[in-house]
Design an enzyme around this catalytic site. Structure first.
Site, PDB file in Angstrom:
ATOM      1  N   CYS A 131     -30.241  26.002 -25.754  1.00 32.72           N
ATOM      2  CA  CYS A 131     -30.048  27.181 -26.594  1.00 32.72           C
ATOM      3  C   CYS A 131     -29.063  26.844 -27.712  1.00 32.72           C
ATOM      4  CB  CYS A 131     -29.544  28.314 -25.706  1.00 32.72           C
ATOM      5  SG  CYS A 131     -28.246  29.294 -26.407  1.00 32.72           S
ATOM      6  N   GLU A 132     -29.424  27.222 -28.948  1.00 35.13           N
ATOM      7  CA  GLU A 132     -28.582  26.846 -30.086  1.00 35.13           C
ATOM      8  C   GLU A 132     -27.338  27.728 -30.206  1.00 35.13           C
ATOM      9  OE1 GLU A 132     -31.025  27.149 -33.566  1.00 35.13           O
ATOM     10  OE2 GLU A 132     -30.499  29.251 -33.919  1.00 35.13           O
ATOM     11  N   HIS A 133     -27.289  28.804 -29.436  1.00 35.46           N
ATOM     12  CA  HIS A 133     -26.115  29.683 -29.512  1.00 35.46           C
ATOM     13  C   HIS A 133     -25.015  29.279 -28.548  1.00 35.46           C
ATOM     14  CE1 HIS A 133     -29.394  32.512 -30.994  1.00 35.46           C
ATOM     15  NE2 HIS A 133     -28.655  32.191 -32.037  1.00 35.46           N
ATOM     16  N   HIS A 134     -25.405  28.640 -27.446  1.00 35.69           N
ATOM     17  CA  HIS A 134     -24.406  28.248 -26.440  1.00 35.69           C
ATOM     18  C   HIS A 134     -24.494  26.783 -26.041  1.00 35.69           C
ATOM     19  CE1 HIS A 134     -25.099  32.634 -25.907  1.00 35.69           C
ATOM     20  NE2 HIS A 134     -23.782  32.651 -25.822  1.00 35.69           N
ATOM     21  N   GLN A 164     -36.044  30.325 -28.212  1.00 35.98           N
ATOM     22  CA  GLN A 164     -37.394  30.189 -27.652  1.00 35.98           C
ATOM     23  C   GLN A 164     -38.486  30.656 -28.637  1.00 35.98           C
ATOM     24  OE1 GLN A 164     -37.740  31.394 -23.525  1.00 35.98           O
ATOM     25  NE2 GLN A 164     -39.905  31.888 -23.799  1.00 35.98           N
ATOM     26  N   HIS A 224     -33.001  30.701 -19.215  1.00 34.42           N
ATOM     27  CA  HIS A 224     -31.917  30.333 -20.123  1.00 34.42           C
ATOM     28  C   HIS A 224     -30.609  30.318 -19.332  1.00 34.42           C
ATOM     29  CE1 HIS A 224     -34.121  31.183 -24.070  1.00 34.42           C
ATOM     30  NE2 HIS A 224     -34.995  31.414 -23.107  1.00 34.42           N
TER      31      HIS A 224
HETATM   32 ZN   LIG Z   1     -27.664  31.088 -25.440  1.00 29.67          ZN
END
Ligand SMILES: [Zn+2]
Length: 221
Positions: free
Chosen positions: A110-113, A151, A179
């Protein structure tokens, strides 16, 4: 610039800003070896900031292992030069009905975390004049999965590439994935997973979409 509240909001809602992975124009000016050297240094600083003693035998090699893993393994799909060659063949058999490749492993992040996204992709297309080797579909999925992702974007990137390569809109992709940023932090829901379905052409027809979904749901292998 966005503030801290907006940063949390984007992360928790897993919002993506575009279909293309946002890249700097200078993304590949440096060699992989130079990137590994720099990331090794930065990650060592992160570990030290957390209070870890890098002179310990068990930890001393971690910054290098981490940097190599990022550049060569987890995120090799950022670099277009690593994109698999997707040669097509003439549809000599004249097979024109649905071809489904299912249970393709998804190993992404995941590119956010920067936490893992794991699951499966199921892809079908209706061959026109061109066909593609089956394993090439798996390789294309693997390539786009190995970059920081959301995704929805992953689904669209694979779909659009296949539509271009196969010269047909008649492609469908479904991804079901867990995720870790949902299961191990934040809401900490261990059981939920995310499904995305994108399609064009033939699959805009609900009956055709249902045929694909029924086949995928009735795993016979
Ligand atoms: Zn994430």
């Amino acid at each position: 610039m966005i503030n801290k509240e907006q940063i949390e909001l984007i992360g928790d809602n897993h919002i993506s800003s575009s279909t293309e992975t946002p890249m700097l124009p200078t993304a590949f000016d440096k060699s992989d070896d130079d990137k590994i050297k720099n990331i090794q240094q930065y990650f060592g600083m992160i570990m030290e900031e957390l209070g870890l003693d890098l002179s310990d035998d068990s930890l001393s090699g971690t910054p290098y292992r981490f940097a190599k893993m990022y550049v060569k393994e987890l995120f090799y799909g950022l670099n277009p030069k690593n994109k698999p060659k997707l040669s097509t063949f003439e549809n000599k058999y004249g097979y024109k009905k649905m071809l489904i490749e299912q249970n393709i492993t998804i190993d992404s992040s995941c590119e956010h975390h920067f936490l893992p996204i794991t699951g499966h992709a199921h892809i079908a297309y209706l061959p026109k004049d061109k066909v593609i080797g089956l394993s090439k579909i798996n390789r294309l999925v693997d390539y786009y999965a190995h970059r920081p992702q959301v995704q929805e974007r992953l689904s669209l990137q694979i779909l659009k590439d296949l539509q271009n390569i196969l010269e047909t809109e008649d492609v469908i992709i479904m991804i079901c994935a867990k995720h870790l940023c949902v299961s191990s932090r934040g809401i900490k829901d261990k059981n939920s997973f995310t499904t995305t379905i994108e399609y064009g052409g033939y699959f805009n027809d609900k009956a055709n979409r249902d045929e694909f979904l029924n086949t995928v749901n009735n795993k016979v292998v």
